[in-house]
Design an enzyme around this catalytic site. Structure first.
Site, PDB file in Angstrom:
ATOM      1  CB  ALA A  62      -8.973   5.955  12.158  1.00 24.33           C
ATOM      2  N   GLY A 101      -6.143   2.678   8.939  1.00 24.89           N
ATOM      3  CA  GLY A 101      -7.318   2.841   8.083  1.00 24.89           C
ATOM      4  C   GLY A 101      -6.939   3.266   6.670  1.00 24.89           C
ATOM      5  CD  GLU A 104      -8.182  -1.171   8.542  1.00 27.74           C
ATOM      6  OE1 GLU A 104      -8.219  -0.020   9.032  1.00 27.74           O
ATOM      7  OE2 GLU A 104      -8.614  -2.179   9.111  1.00 27.74           O
ATOM      8  CD  GLU A 124      -4.714  -0.311  12.393  1.00 26.77           C
ATOM      9  OE1 GLU A 124      -3.631  -0.896  12.173  1.00 26.77           O
ATOM     10  OE2 GLU A 124      -5.459   0.080  11.478  1.00 26.77           O
TER      11      GLU A 124
END
Ligand code: 3H9
Length: 692
Positions: A62, A101, A104, A124
């Protein structure tokens, strides 16, 4: 601006994310990805979809700079839903780093093909978070949940081969990544069958749950207070207890709470502060660099050996230079033993240890530095000794070689003045143990050439360090501030706080060790010798040393250390002794609360930080914070002393310091002009740095 290049050929749409520098999933990328996935559904020419990244990174996660701001749609989970529910198979072609992310995205796809050099991880936790786009729900459905939990708890990426072994990569491409991914995507499309990760359940057995619970208990035992560890456990437990959609919702809600937690905010601040610290005034990409192909280290002590290991670990051949054969043999032996113990622990392979050991050789006499591109002096901390060494290096080192000193206090300008080439002289302050500690203070004297500063910055990164460039002053940034804490500790002992109360207050704040336990570990005689040389005193610590209480090595210091004791014990003798000294010095004693101890020890450090900023010894408050987090064990989740001070409020700190100064009659405690000015204006260090 297109952030994703889409190209349809042979029935496959290749979506190539191009968002330099690290293909982070900012709003534009999310929007375009969602749009392209949606459009591919209706495109008759598309049978299957590939997502890949441009450059060396697949997707680094992210966009961290968006966290803590109002959300910008579409949210990443929404994009991943579209990928997972695509009517055409989606294959991730993982060309490099896939983090957070980014991984992910790949997990939401229907297959993962990675290049051999790719690395994959969910980091994270390092930002005080948990994966927030399905990582906690999808990874344990692909691999053993205990292994998935361990991976998310650790946060370190794994190699593609390891990901294949664990089971979250399907193929490591033997040749061309895109070709392999294309074959995989078309095979899935033509078979008309592919699996949504959210539907998988083969890994969710009773045994798997027991294994996970055992890991979870262990994690909680080690980190009982970390909110993200508890949240991670809860989310992973959800895979056994909740339908997929509810598990995702649980994860999302925990993620959102964590993003707003002040501890996660501090860790994000540190992430960006660390990167900013690499920007040195007057140094840019265009600044030329010198080549560093070979190094030499003067001194085979603990420090010199550790520095030599840093070079060898980075693949740079290094010669360790000593004045006597036996000291050299001992030093080289210590380095070999350290590598051996890493092999024994399993953290280093035998081949790698041998490769690194082979890069280190030893020599007696300075002549051996003649072909080094950089020489790092790590000899005895004495100006005379250092100037003599630098005069020798000046005669022997080749033209253009960088001559660095590892001094932790001394005037690098004066050391440079011992040579005819001050432009080549710089301070490289490593922290002990040098092969472990991440911080490197680069100390920049007035005359040092820009290319030397730039080269040392690059070198720091190559050695795996967080390098912060600072100006010359006694103790530079870290030790100069530490001296304020040490002085405050002495004052507080005399005023009535007991050693264990001080240490407990500081460990309670988040440091791994209190200042007195730390002093005992390092050896109290070191500071004693320095004070004697400088003609200064610390009545308590001096008295302990006079009694032969040097700390752990003599079994007695601020605490006593009975044989085999892992931790120091309170010593009534020391406590009585301190009371006696206080009486002699005319100090009235009382008790102190934990908050007061923290304020008395840490506010003077912040004050010194303000002086350091005003003198431009550090370029920005963030640099000071990076130094304290990476070199002095300041709790990362508190950001650093200057960040913490901003949170406490500079007005509060200035007010307290004024009270301390009045009470103690010690002018060094009075708020520094910059601190006083900011407190008066109601500003923070951060606002000051941003030019408010
Ligand atoms: C996440 O993904 C949450 C999800 O689970 C859920 C979401 C809903 N964002 O480090 P470098 C910038 S959390 C924004 O010097 P390197 C960085 O600031 C995220 N910016 O390069 C720097 O900018 P500048 C999980 C980022 O080659 C530039 O890129 N991911 C981000 O030494 C170069 O960075 C992570 O935690 C980002 N995610 O190392 C990965 N990443 O040039 C964090 C980098 O202006 N990133 N920037 O100073 C890293 O670990 C390293 O940057 C990386 C590259 C290893 C990728």
């Amino acid at each position: 601006m297109p952030k994703i290049h889409s190209d349809v050929a042979g029935g496959v749409a290749v979506l190539r994310i191009s968002n330099p520098p690290v293909n982070a999933l900012g709003q534009a990328v999310r929007e375009q990805l969602l749009d392209l996935i949606t459009r591919a559904q209706d495109d008759a020419a598309v049978e299957a979809i590939i997502i890949t990244g441009e450059g060396k990174v697949f997707i680094a996660g992210a966009d961290i700079s968006e966290f803590g701001k109002p959300p910008l749609p579409p949210a990443l989970p929404e994009v991943l839903d579209a990928i997972e529910n695509s009517a055409k198979p989606v294959v991730a072609a993982i060309n490099g780093l896939a983090l957070g992310g980014g991984l992910e995205v790949a997990l939401a796809g229907h297959a993962r093909v990675a290049s051999a050099s790719a690395r994959l991880g969910l980091p994270e936790v390092k930002l005080g978070l948990i994966p927030g786009a399905g990582g906690t729900q999808r990874l344990p459905r692909l691999i053993a949940p205990a292994a998935a939990f361990a991976l998310m708890l650790d946060g370190e990426p794994v190699e593609a081969a390891r990901a294949l072994e664990l089971g979250f990569v399907d193929v490591v491409a033997p040749g061309d990544l895109l070709e392999t991914a294309r074959d995989k995507a078309l095979a899935l499309a033509r078979a008309g069958a592919w699996r949504r990760t959210g539907d998988a359940s083969a890994t969710l057995t009773e045994q798997a749950r027991e294994d996970f619970e055992e890991r979870a208990r262990e994690a909680l035992r080690r980190q009982p207070d970390a909110p993200n560890v508890a949240a991670l456990m809860e989310a992973v437990r959800g895979v056994f207890e909740l339908p997929f959609a509810e598990g995702l919702a649980l994860e999302r809600s925990r993620f959102r709470t964590l993003v707003d937690d002040p501890r996660a905010q501090a860790l994000r601040y540190s992430f960006f502060a660390e990167r900013k610290a690499g920007q040195v005034p007057g140094i840019g990409r265009e600044t030329p660099r010198r080549e560093i192909a070979r190094a030499a280290v003067i001194g085979a002590g603990t420090m010199g050996g550790g520095i030599a290991m840093c070079f060898a670990n980075a693949g740079i051949p290094v010669t360790v230079v000593e004045v006597a054969e036996d000291a050299l043999r001992r030093g080289i032996g210590r380095v070999a033993a350290l590598y051996e113990s890493s092999v024994g622990r399993g953290s280093l392979s035998r081949e790698e240890a041998d490769r690194r050991t082979a890069l280190i050789d030893g020599a007696v006499g300075y002549d051996a530095v003649a072909d080094a591109d950089i020489v790092v002096e790590a000899a005895f901390e004495d100006m005379g000794v250092k100037q003599e060494i630098f005069a020798s290096l000046d005669r022997i080192a080749k033209p253009g070689a960088i001559l660095a000193t590892n001094t932790s206090y001394l005037d690098v300008n004066a050391i440079a003045a011992a040579t005819q080439r001050p432009q080549d002289v710089i301070g490289l302050h490593f922290f002990s143990p040098a092969n472990v500690m991440r911080l490197l203070e680069i100390v920049r004297p007035e005359a040092t050439a820009a290319d030397v500063v730039a080269t040392c910055g690059d070198l720091g990164r190559k050695l795996g360090k967080v390098a912060v460039t600072v100006g010359v002053c006694f103790g530079f940034v870290g030790n100069r501030m530490l001296a304020r804490r040490t002085a405050a500790t002495e004052r507080l002992l005399l005023a009535g706080a007991l050693p264990h109360e001080i240490d407990d207050a500081i460990t309670g704040f988040g440091f791994r060790m209190g200042p007195l336990a730390m002093g005992d570990l390092a050896g109290l005689d070191i500071g004693w010798r320095t004070r004697k040389a400088q003609g200064t005193r610390a009545p308590v610590a001096d008295t302990l040393c006079e009694l032969g209480r040097f700390g752990q090595k003599s079994g007695r210091g601020f605490y006593r250390y009975p044989e085999n004791a892992r931790k120091g014990e309170r010593d009534p003798e020391v406590e009585a002794l301190i009371a006696e000294i206080a009486q002699r010095e005319g100090v009235e004693r009382r008790s102190f609360s934990t908050e007061e101890i923290v304020a008395r020890l840490l506010y003077p450090m912040v004050n010194e930080g303000a002086r350091i900023l005003a003198e431009k010894i550090a370029a920005r408050p963030g640099d000071i914070d990076v130094i304290w987090v990476n070199g002095y064990n300041w709790p990362a989740w508190r950001g650093g002393p200057m960040y913490w001070a901003d949170a406490v409020g500079l007005g509060v700190i200035a007010g307290q310091l004024t009270a301390f100064a009045d009470r103690e009659g010690d002018e060094t405690l009075r708020p520094a002009p910059l601190l006083a000015e900011l407190a008066e204006a109601g500003l923070t260090f951060r606002q000051w740095a941003e030019g408010a």
